[in-house]
Design a protein around this motif. Structure first.
Motif, short mmCIF file in Angstrom:
data_model
loop_
_atom_site.label_atom_id
_atom_site.label_comp_id
_atom_site.label_asym_id
_atom_site.label_seq_id
_atom_site.Cartn_x
_atom_site.Cartn_y
_atom_site.Cartn_z
N ARG A 224 5.50 -0.04 -8.03
CA ARG A 224 4.21 0.47 -8.55
C ARG A 224 3.39 1.13 -7.43
N PHE A 225 4.08 1.51 -6.35
CA PHE A 225 3.40 2.21 -5.25
C PHE A 225 3.65 3.72 -5.31
N VAL A 226 2.63 4.50 -4.99
CA VAL A 226 2.75 5.96 -5.00
C VAL A 226 1.74 6.54 -4.00
N VAL A 227 2.06 7.69 -3.42
CA VAL A 227 1.06 8.43 -2.65
C VAL A 227 0.24 9.27 -3.62
N GLY A 228 -1.09 9.20 -3.50
CA GLY A 228 -2.01 10.05 -4.26
C GLY A 228 -2.96 10.68 -3.26
N HIS A 229 -2.62 11.87 -2.78
CA HIS A 229 -3.34 12.49 -1.66
C HIS A 229 -4.39 13.48 -2.18
N PRO A 230 -5.68 13.24 -1.88
CA PRO A 230 -6.74 14.15 -2.31
C PRO A 230 -7.16 15.03 -1.14
N LEU A 231 -8.10 15.91 -1.38
CA LEU A 231 -8.71 16.70 -0.31
C LEU A 231 -10.20 16.38 -0.27
N ASP A 232 -10.82 16.61 0.86
CA ASP A 232 -12.25 16.37 1.04
C ASP A 232 -13.02 17.61 0.61
N PRO A 233 -14.07 17.54 -0.23
CA PRO A 233 -14.64 16.34 -0.84
C PRO A 233 -13.89 15.89 -2.09
N ALA B 111 -2.07 3.14 -4.96
CA ALA B 111 -1.87 4.50 -4.45
C ALA B 111 -2.42 4.60 -3.05
N SER B 112 -1.72 5.37 -2.20
CA SER B 112 -2.20 5.62 -0.84
C SER B 112 -2.64 7.07 -0.70
N SER B 113 -3.74 7.32 0.04
CA SER B 113 -4.28 8.67 0.19
C SER B 113 -3.58 9.48 1.27
N THR B 114 -2.58 8.94 1.93
CA THR B 114 -1.97 9.62 3.07
C THR B 114 -1.24 10.90 2.67
#
Lengths: 447, 447
Positions: free
Chosen positions: A132-141, A112-115
């Motif tokens: 098996r690739f996916v974007v998994g974008h979180p927020l800070d914190p 997973a990429s955080s972009t």
């Protein structure tokens, strides 16, 4: 799904936040970062995250899982059951990193990429096993905010989205599947819209950054954690109000923004109630009626009844009301004196449900310059049925010396006057169930 | 400033919200509204607002002030010390209403309009004494959201802004002075920007309204009540985390949005901790070590020490841990049985400060199928120094019949096995200070 080890690629704020969330949830983490400073930053974020989680969860945390930092990319991902990339948002660099990760990781491992700004279809171009690739974008914190936006590329398999969502749920997150590959996904798009409007207001000279922050934090920002952008229909008003009250009380516990406003207003209400109490308080020869409360929804346990510690909270608030009545207020505490409770006896007589009104009457069993012996009776405010009794022994203390001492001046006079006025009251039948009996070797607070 | 009576012009959602806020703060209100339904709507909003305020404030509320509804505009404002207009946003209608109000109200009385879209310079045009006119724009629900945006027109006197701000502060609000006459003031401008971006995402087919709400509520919306639009610098991270934790816990208490996610994660952590406890729990002949905690910042009172009811909260959580250990979990409660505490004795031995680790050991003094007699010792987790003891008598109850009853089957076996295993332990010196001694006429919970 068993998740024993995770590889995190990139040890900046986002990567360290990911590592902290995985480790605190019990999964071992290896972080790749070539920067010699990465290890130090990682320890700082981990310490902050652990501090926050110890406050956050009711459940005991699992034993801390190890976090290792390495400058060797392949070593960070070879043994991983899941890989989270969190490198800087440069497309060429990210494509290269992801291609190397895809050759080093086991073929079934989700990557997973955080972009939020680079498109997954372009990032997966050079990968072995791009499905098996996916974007998994979180927020800070990352270790506190639950949102993680999932977005697949043209070659991403549908089950990859589901497998990544399961991993994120297992570490306490809320996965949101974004179906289109759009720059900024959803949350950052909305954030950017707010920032654009804020910049417009500032460049027009209509508002400063601080004024804009106030307009959000004291207004709509209080609702956005439970309502999104929508206003509620009539049926949802009560639920909306309960959530707003809970958020305002949370902010009061932090002394922040609307919580500070609420605290100041509460102090104003307390001053009014003290004036009313003092004006009505001349008949000292009757049990004192200084405290009323209502069983709040969050005071209720899994049995549907007020949980046991709330009985003592109400008795403690009643004791505080007696102390304020005696003049032992914030100014008295600031002068270095206070009263400490050293012993408590509670009888639970009957259960009580959420919303019920509570009324406490208080009898002073004994008092002198050194001690105050109180007996509270808690009853329902509607039908008067008895709910509990609380018997409490308090000592007058010198808070700086941290030991008991005699009250002087007006405080001593008031203690003796109150005790004398209440001495003629009949002793409650339930009083004296051991509280306050002298006993060899007994220790007290602050002696 | 004395505020005995307020006139509210318009009894819709905003006007009724104003009336509720003023009345709950102790000021008498007369509402003008020609609609015969206005009185009924007003009572509904008042009931909802009073319910919310009883949960919101720590301080007792003042006696409720009367709210009257009238169809006579002049009668609503003649005796008022402050007038708040909240009529529909039609400029001609509002100018006419405000002109009539300005001739009926006393000349020194401040007259405020709730509009965010009509410009104050235009609204004050036909007024007698236009210098005491100001816009005071709230958000719905007026009785809970503290923001009120103040904006004067060309002829508004500066002291009018200050006098209105003082009125709003006295009823618990946060006045924000908007210097330019701009359509939407500040908060509504930012809200509109979010709505525009949300509509764009929806019309592009990139997100549904529900997905947009999730992207806000589980992400940036969690921060907007204490951070505005800005991200914190490194120094502010700890404070940000404390606020986030408090907001997440507030939402957990409501079972809403990110609070529901946190609850589900907590249950997952509890399952892990139960597995660890059960696996380690074979040595029943030693005091049980089932609960640890940390003194949270909001547990601390004005003396800087953990407040007394939190001792019982920690003992209550320790008792819950013993019950879970025995298998009296949610499923057992759902089957109609539980344990109720009927008597408690606490000795407070030493004060403890925020952040301190707490460790509880528990000895079973006695147990059979009907009762469980526990002795908890609370110590600091770092140096082991004793802080308090808690002695508790619990009865096994049939929750549907609401009376004590004997446990059966495995539960009875486990109670007897635990009691037998701990019988050889030396009795704590402090045990038996009256708790559990039989006494004629004693009443118990749920009998």
């Amino acid at each position: 799904m068993t998740l024993r080890a995770v590889g995190v690629v990139g040890g900046g704020v986002i990567g360290a936040g990911w590592a902290a969330r995985f480790a605190l949830a019990g999964t071992a983490v290896t972080v790749f970062d070539p920067d010699p400073e990465a290890e130090r930053r990682m320890r700082e974020v981990l310490a902050g995250a652990e501090r926050a989680w110890r406050r956050l969860t009711l459940a005991p945390l699992p034993p801390p899982a190890p976090v290792a930092v390495t400058g060797d990319l392949e070593a960070a991902v070879t043994a991983a059951d899941f890989v989270q990339e969190a490198a800087p948002d440069c497309e060429d660099h990210k494509r290269d990193l992801l291609a190397r990760v895809s050759r080093a990781a086991r073929p079934e491992v989700v990557i997973a990429s955080s972009t939020a700004t680079l498109l997954p279809s372009r990032l997966q171009g050079g990968m072995a096993g791009p499905e098996r690739f996916v974007v998994g974008h979180p927020l800070d914190p990352v270790y506190l905010l639950p949102l993680v936006e999932l977005c697949g590329g043209a070659r991403t398999a549908p089950e990859t989205i589901e497998r990544a969502a399961a991993v994120y749920r297992a570490i306490g997150m809320h996965p949101l599947h974004v179906r289109d590959e759009i720059d900024g996904l959803i949350a950052d798009r909305l954030l950017a819209a707010v920032r654009r409007e804020a910049l417009q207001l500032m460049s027009d000279g209509s508002a400063t950054a601080d004024e804009i922050d106030q307009a959000i934090a004291f207004g709509p920002g209080l609702c956005w954690s439970f309502m999104g952008t929508e206003r509620p229909d009539a049926e949802a008003e009560r639920r909306r109000d309960d959530c707003l009250v809970a958020v305002l009380q949370a902010l009061r516990s932090q002394g922040t923004a609307a919580g500070a406003t609420l605290h100041a207003f509460d102090q104003r209400l307390f001053q009014g109630s003290h004036r009313r109490l003092m004006a009505a308080g001349d008949d000292l020869a009757r049990p004192l009626r200084l405290h009323e409360a209502r069983v709040l929804p969050e005071w209720v346990d899994y049995n549907g009844h007020m949980t046991e510690s709330r009985y003592l909270q109400v008795f403690g608030d009643s004791t505080d009301a007696v102390l304020r009545y005696l003049g032992a207020d914030a100014a008295y505490n600031a002068s270095g004196f206070s009263f400490y409770t050293v012993e408590t006896h509670i009888r639970h007589l009957r259960e009580v449900e959420a919303g019920a009104p509570l009324r406490v009457t208080t009898q002073v069993l004994a008092a002198d310059a050194r001690r105050l012996h109180l007996f509270h009776e808690m009853a329902r405010g509607d039908d008067g049925s008895p709910l509990a009794t609380g018997e409490h022994l308090l000592l007058h203390v010198d808070t700086r010396a941290a030991r008991a001492c005699a009250a002087e001046g007006e405080m001593a006079t008031r203690l003796l006057r109150l005790a004398a006025a209440q001495a003629a009251l009949p002793r409650p039948a339930a009083a004296g169930r051991a509280v306050g009996q002298p006993r060899a070797g007994q220790r007290a607070v602050a002696t």
